[in-house]
Structures are given as structure tokens and as C-alpha cells.
Scaffold this motif. Structure first.
Motif, short mmCIF file in Angstrom:
data_model
loop_
_atom_site.label_atom_id
_atom_site.label_comp_id
_atom_site.label_asym_id
_atom_site.label_seq_id
_atom_site.Cartn_x
_atom_site.Cartn_y
_atom_site.Cartn_z
N UNK A 194 0.85 -1.13 0.01
CA UNK A 194 0.02 -0.10 -0.06
C UNK A 194 0.85 1.31 -0.03
N UNK A 195 0.69 2.08 -1.13
CA UNK A 195 1.70 3.15 -1.15
C UNK A 195 0.86 4.54 -0.50
N UNK A 196 1.14 4.96 0.54
CA UNK A 196 0.49 6.13 1.17
C UNK A 196 -0.28 5.50 2.20
N UNK A 197 -0.32 5.91 3.63
CA UNK A 197 -0.82 5.50 4.51
C UNK A 197 -1.76 6.67 5.06
N UNK A 198 -2.76 7.30 4.26
CA UNK A 198 -3.60 8.02 4.63
C UNK A 198 -4.77 7.15 4.96
N UNK A 199 -5.97 8.04 4.89
CA UNK A 199 -7.25 7.14 5.20
C UNK A 199 -7.59 6.15 4.10
N UNK A 200 -7.17 6.47 2.87
CA UNK A 200 -7.66 5.27 1.94
C UNK A 200 -6.59 4.13 1.84
N UNK A 265 -1.63 7.76 -3.33
CA UNK A 265 -0.81 9.33 -3.25
C UNK A 265 -1.43 10.00 -4.43
N UNK A 266 -1.48 9.87 -5.58
CA UNK A 266 -1.83 10.59 -6.74
C UNK A 266 -0.57 10.93 -7.47
N UNK A 267 0.66 10.66 -6.94
CA UNK A 267 1.88 11.03 -7.27
C UNK A 267 2.48 9.95 -8.38
N UNK A 268 2.80 10.77 -9.66
CA UNK A 268 3.08 9.75 -10.71
C UNK A 268 4.57 9.13 -10.32
N UNK A 269 5.46 9.60 -9.91
CA UNK A 269 6.72 9.07 -9.56
C UNK A 269 6.50 7.95 -8.63
N UNK A 270 5.59 8.10 -7.76
CA UNK A 270 5.07 6.95 -6.77
C UNK A 270 4.66 5.75 -7.50
N UNK A 271 3.66 6.21 -8.46
CA UNK A 271 2.77 5.25 -9.21
C UNK A 271 3.98 4.28 -10.01
N UNK A 272 4.93 4.97 -10.73
CA UNK A 272 6.13 4.33 -11.43
C UNK A 272 6.65 3.50 -10.82
N UNK A 273 7.01 3.72 -9.33
CA UNK A 273 7.95 2.86 -8.75
C UNK A 273 7.22 1.72 -8.16
N UNK A 274 5.81 1.82 -8.02
CA UNK A 274 4.84 0.88 -7.68
C UNK A 274 4.86 -0.14 -8.78
#
Length: 368
Positions: A194-200, A265-274
């Protein structure tokens, strides 16, 4: 006959929420008047309030409402006055995807929920001083003491469960849970990131803990959120400020890569790493929404190992079945949603926005 109520109005893009007297239209045949008890605050509300999405302002937002039905339109059959309800997105109920049990992909989803600001027939649900306001947000516009709600946004729930404890089910929680249960469907022994530990993201972690996945990895930049992720079921955490995310995921998965990834996260760099961190035949679910028109570049040859990238809206859930199941899990303590919630009086909506923006509150819930 119109109904006067108090609502939090956004006057223009970037303006704060201001409390104002507004008038609600009388319930149409397929609408109900709901007295709000609680409503969650979501990043989508903040995106619209900032002017990033083309919703008509001034307007009334709010789309994670929970309350008690006060009156129903002439053709409403699913609820009666006195029923406790959680409010979620609306849909037409007539298109192919609605008939197929996927109302989050309704042919008219965008205008009905996110950018239209009015009913499907073009009429307005809320006005002020005779001037129409943007309303009908997700079929509810629940940043108000009373809301005029589409029948298809209404989900009747167990009256013994406090409404402030389940308001976030309408959007953020069902999105995170649905990413895991409805799309990834982890098999025994599988790995999930899970990338990003906010509510979602934390909702996805809680959902993963209720599956046969044996490796559940949460990634964030805030140590306190990573600690909470571990308490909610993550078997491992990665602080993205200190470690290479793809390398660490490969190490933690025995150099196979992740079977499933939820990108919040909505961050495309994070998406690419995923995507880089996926195992062969692994699936990445795109949940986080960057500004309209954002593009991401991917290594095409890297996808040929059977990797899948799937976009997601609202957990791809059929709300009438999904939300009552989540309510039961909350009631039984198996989905500890209270760990994410901070409550605020409705009048303190701007403090809730500030705390959410600063990362002090994971899921603010306004109470009435």
C-alpha cells in the motif's frame, strides 16, 4: 416548499468554507431529506474547493454523510423516515455498468457526482437568496445540517452503530477496502503493498489484514502513520524518505516483487515505482487522483511479464451490499475505523481542513 438549513459554502476556488443559511428544494420522487449526524472530510472535497475540479461554485460539498431520514419522495421504497443511513455516490441505475453491479462506473458518473452540481434533469437542489448554488455533490452535498439526497446514494444501516463511526464508509474507506477485496482479491501467501498511509491507504491495510495475504507492506513518509499501519495489520513498513521503495519491496518479497499494489498518493513518480515493484502477473490499482490530464511514463518491456495496471473509482463497490457489510465489521471491531477518525463540530470545518492538510488528522469527521 423549500427547507432552510445551515451549510458550509465554498464561494470560489481557493476560498474557505463559510457557514451560511441556504434553501433546499423539496424532495423529488426519488430523493430523501436527511438530518445529518456526521460527515467525513475527504481530499476530493478539498480538491474541488481549491478550484482544481470544474464544479460550479459557490457550492455545497460533502460526500461522506451519515444521518437520519426525515422525509422521502413519493417513489422512494428503500428507506422510511427514522432510518439511519450512510450516504455514498449516486448513479443512474439504468446503464450497462449499473445493471452489471458496477455503479461506480455509471455512464453518467462524472456529471451526477463530481462536476455537474445539479440533478440529472438540470434542476438545482440548493439555493441561497433565490440564487442557485452548486449542489447534488455525490448525490448528497452533506456539508450541511440537512441534505437532499438521491435515493441511489442512500444505504440503510444498523441503527445501533454510532453514525460518526461509519460516516467515512461512503467514500474513502470503501475505496481502500474495495481496492483489495474487489480488485486484487489476494490469494493465500500473496504479497500486497500500500503506497500512502492516509485514510484510503490505511483502509486498504485493514482490508488486507482480513485476507490470506501473508506479506502486507505499507509505504509512507510519516513515521507515526507507518506505526499505525503496523498496528492495523501491516507486516512491514517502508519509510520512503530513508529507503529505496522498489529495492526494499523486492527484498521483503524474496525478490519476486509484489503480487498487488494499491497506489493512493496521486503522485506519478510513486505510481511508476509501484509498477517497477510488481511481480510477474502482479496488479497495481490506481486510486490516487492527480490533476486532470496528468500522464505517467512506464517501461513498456517491463509490463510484458503480465503486469496489470487498473484504475479504480470508489472501490468498484455495489454500495447496497458492500457498505452494510463494512458496518458489521466496524460494529464487531474487525475493521477498527475509529483509529483513523478525529471528530470536529461542524462549525470547526476550517480547523478540520487545516489539520487534514497538515497531516495532523487522518480522517476528520464533522459532527452535527
Amino acid at each position: 416548499m423549500s427547507i432552510t438549513t445551515r451549510a458550509a459554502v465554498v464561494e470560489s476556488g481557493g476560498a474557505p468554507f463559510t457557514l451560511s443559511e441556504v434553501e433546499l428544494d423539496a424532495p423529488g420522487p426519488h430523493e430523501a431529506l436527511v438530518r445529518m449526524v456526521a460527515t467525513g472530510l475527504c481530499h476530493t472535497d478539498l480538491s474541488v474547493a481549491s478550484g482544481a475540479l470544474p464544479f460550479p461554485l459557490p457550492g455545497v460539498l460533502g460526500h461522506e454523510g451519515a444521518g437520519v431520514v426525515e422525509a422521502v419522495g413519493s417513489q422512494v421504497t428503500g428507506v422510511t423516515p427514522g432510518d439511519h443511513v450512510v450516504l455514498s455516490f449516486t448513479s443512474c441505475g439504468a446503464c450497462r455498468t449499473c445493471h452489471g453491479g458496477h455503479p461506480a462506473y455509471c455512464a453518467t458518473w462524472l456529471p451526477l457526482n463530481l462536476i455537474g452540481g445539479r440533478r440529472a434533469d438540470g434542476t438545482h437542489t440548493v439555493s441561497r437568496g433565490g440564487e442557485p448554488l452548486g449542489g447534488h455533490f455525490f448525490g448528497q452535498s452533506s456539508f450541511a445540517e440537512r441534505a437532499l439526497v438521491d435515493e441511489r446514494s442512500l444505504v440503510k444501516v444498523d441503527p445501533d452503530v454510532p453514525l460518526e463511526s461509519i460516516a467515512p464508509l461512503g467514500c474513502g474507506v470503501q475505496t481502500g477496502v474495495g481496492a483489495v477485496w474487489n480488485v486484487l482479491k489476494p490469494e493465500a501467501g500473496s504479497s500486497l503493498v500500500v503506497l500512502g498511509a492516509g485514510a484510503v491507504g490505511l483502509s486498504a491495510v485493514m482490508a488486507a489484514a482480513l485476507t490470506p495475504a501473508t506479506t502486507i507492506i505499507a509505504v509512507d513518509r510519516v513515521p507515526e502513520r507507518l506505526a499505525l499501519a503496523e498496528e492495523l495489520g501491516a507486516t512491514h513498513t517502508i519509510d520512503a524518505t530513508e529507503e529505496s521503495v522498489p529495492e526494499t519491496i523486492h527484498h521483503l518479497t524474496g525478490y519476486r516483487g509484489a503480487d498487488g499494489v494499491v497506489e493512493t498518493t496521486g503522485n506519478v513518480g510513486v505510481l511508476s515505482e509501484g509498477v517497477d515493484a510488481l511481480a510477474a502477473r502482479g496488479t497495481l490499482v490506481v486510486v490516487g487522483a492527480p490533476p486532470f490530464g496528468t500522464e505517467v511514463s512506464l517501461d513498456v518491456n517491463g509490463l510484458l511479464a503480465g503486469k496489470r495496471i487498473v484504475g479504480l473509482t470508489l472501490g468498484d463497490s455495489e454500495t447496497q451490499a458492500f457498505i452494510p457489510a463494512l458496518v458489521r465489521l466496524v460494529r464487531e471491531g474487525r475493521l477498527p475505523l475509529h483509529r483513523l477518525i478525529s471528530t470536529y463540530p461542524f462549525a470547526d470545518i476550517d480547523r478540520a481542513v487545516r489539520d487534514m492538510t497538515a497531516g495532523k488528522a487522518i480522517k476528520p469527521v464533522l459532527t452535527f
